[in-house]
Motif scaffolding. Structure first.
Motif, mmCIF file in Angstrom:
data_model
loop_
_atom_site.group_PDB
_atom_site.id
_atom_site.type_symbol
_atom_site.label_atom_id
_atom_site.label_comp_id
_atom_site.label_asym_id
_atom_site.label_seq_id
_atom_site.Cartn_x
_atom_site.Cartn_y
_atom_site.Cartn_z
ATOM 1 N N LEU A 1 0.822 -1.215 0.000
ATOM 2 C CA LEU A 1 0.000 0.000 0.000
ATOM 3 C C LEU A 1 0.854 1.262 0.000
ATOM 4 O O LEU A 1 0.485 2.274 -0.602
ATOM 5 C CB LEU A 1 -0.961 -0.017 1.186
ATOM 6 C CG LEU A 1 -2.027 -1.121 1.148
ATOM 7 C CD1 LEU A 1 -2.811 -1.146 2.440
ATOM 8 C CD2 LEU A 1 -2.942 -0.959 -0.059
ATOM 9 N N GLN A 2 2.000 1.221 0.661
ATOM 10 C CA GLN A 2 2.910 2.368 0.650
ATOM 11 C C GLN A 2 3.541 2.557 -0.723
ATOM 12 O O GLN A 2 3.653 3.680 -1.210
ATOM 13 C CB GLN A 2 4.010 2.196 1.700
ATOM 14 C CG GLN A 2 3.531 2.380 3.101
ATOM 15 C CD GLN A 2 4.642 2.193 4.115
ATOM 16 O OE1 GLN A 2 5.764 1.860 3.795
ATOM 17 N NE2 GLN A 2 4.312 2.423 5.376
ATOM 18 N N THR A 3 3.940 1.462 -1.343
ATOM 19 C CA THR A 3 4.561 1.545 -2.664
ATOM 20 C C THR A 3 3.587 2.141 -3.679
ATOM 21 O O THR A 3 3.986 2.892 -4.562
ATOM 22 C CB THR A 3 5.035 0.151 -3.124
ATOM 23 O OG1 THR A 3 5.913 -0.381 -2.131
ATOM 24 C CG2 THR A 3 5.779 0.230 -4.443
ATOM 25 N N ALA A 4 2.314 1.829 -3.521
ATOM 26 C CA ALA A 4 1.278 2.355 -4.427
ATOM 27 C C ALA A 4 0.808 3.750 -4.022
ATOM 28 O O ALA A 4 -0.089 4.296 -4.648
ATOM 29 C CB ALA A 4 0.097 1.395 -4.452
ATOM 30 N N HIS A 5 1.383 4.312 -2.966
ATOM 31 C CA HIS A 5 1.032 5.643 -2.461
ATOM 32 C C HIS A 5 -0.421 5.729 -1.985
ATOM 33 O O HIS A 5 -1.051 6.780 -2.080
ATOM 34 C CB HIS A 5 1.308 6.724 -3.516
ATOM 35 C CG HIS A 5 2.711 6.717 -4.016
ATOM 36 N ND1 HIS A 5 3.779 7.103 -3.237
ATOM 37 C CD2 HIS A 5 3.237 6.309 -5.208
ATOM 38 C CE1 HIS A 5 4.903 6.969 -3.937
ATOM 39 N NE2 HIS A 5 4.597 6.482 -5.129
ATOM 40 N N ILE A 6 -0.928 4.613 -1.482
ATOM 41 C CA ILE A 6 -2.280 4.587 -0.927
ATOM 42 C C ILE A 6 -2.255 5.010 0.537
ATOM 43 O O ILE A 6 -3.171 5.655 1.014
ATOM 44 C CB ILE A 6 -2.917 3.192 -1.115
ATOM 45 C CG1 ILE A 6 -3.109 2.932 -2.613
ATOM 46 C CG2 ILE A 6 -4.232 3.081 -0.362
ATOM 47 C CD1 ILE A 6 -3.535 1.530 -2.962
ATOM 48 N N ILE A 7 -1.192 4.635 1.236
ATOM 49 C CA ILE A 7 -0.986 5.094 2.611
ATOM 50 C C ILE A 7 0.371 5.797 2.668
ATOM 51 O O ILE A 7 1.229 5.547 1.815
ATOM 52 C CB ILE A 7 -1.083 3.934 3.636
ATOM 53 C CG1 ILE A 7 0.001 2.876 3.395
ATOM 54 C CG2 ILE A 7 -2.469 3.305 3.612
ATOM 55 C CD1 ILE A 7 0.041 1.786 4.460
ATOM 56 N N PRO A 8 0.567 6.664 3.655
ATOM 57 C CA PRO A 8 1.842 7.401 3.732
ATOM 58 C C PRO A 8 3.044 6.476 3.910
ATOM 59 O O PRO A 8 2.950 5.411 4.522
ATOM 60 C CB PRO A 8 1.666 8.289 4.972
ATOM 61 C CG PRO A 8 0.218 8.302 5.264
ATOM 62 C CD PRO A 8 -0.364 7.040 4.700
#
Length: 125
Positions: free
Chosen positions: A62-69
């Motif tokens: 999710l971080q890699t996809a910029h969905i979460i910080p």
């Protein structure tokens, strides 16, 4: 990125399965070669530890996809994402050679789907 959400949901399913295995539920045919219906105590500990690794992998995806910080730099996050993509690719192959039909027909496609999501996310991000 929808691919990361699909990958994180499929990996969340696996994490829930492993949490249930760690708690002694009779779903052992889906994991670790399908040798046990209910995991023995040592295997339950391994399943419990695995849940934390799987949840970490979901966060990385999710971080890699910029969905979460981001908690880490993007280059580190992408590197970890590539690591999990490679791991899940190997896991898919191992599941295909399992003696357990349930692991072969349920977990192998799930691992493959998740691996593809990790590969795409790590490459595109």
């Amino acid at each position: 990125m929808i691919i990361a959400l699909i990958g994180s949901m499929s990996f969340l399913f696996v994490a829930i399965l492993y949490a249930l295995l760690a708690l002694g539920f009779p779903y052992g045919e889906f994991a670790m070669g399908g040798k046990y219906i209910v995991m023995p105590k040592r295997m339950r500990i391994a399943c419990g530890f695995s849940v934390f690794i799987q949840l970490f992998a979901i966060i990385i995806l999710l971080q890699t996809a910029h969905i979460i910080p981001l908690l880490f730099s993007i280059s580190l996050t992408k590197g970890i994402c590539f690591f999990f993509a490679a791991y899940l690719t190997l896991n898919t192959i191992m599941n295909l050679f399992s003696n357990s039909r349930k692991e072969k027909w349920v977990m192998a496609p799930l691992a493959f789907l998740t691996a593809i999501c990790f590969w795409i996310t790590a490459t595109v991000a």
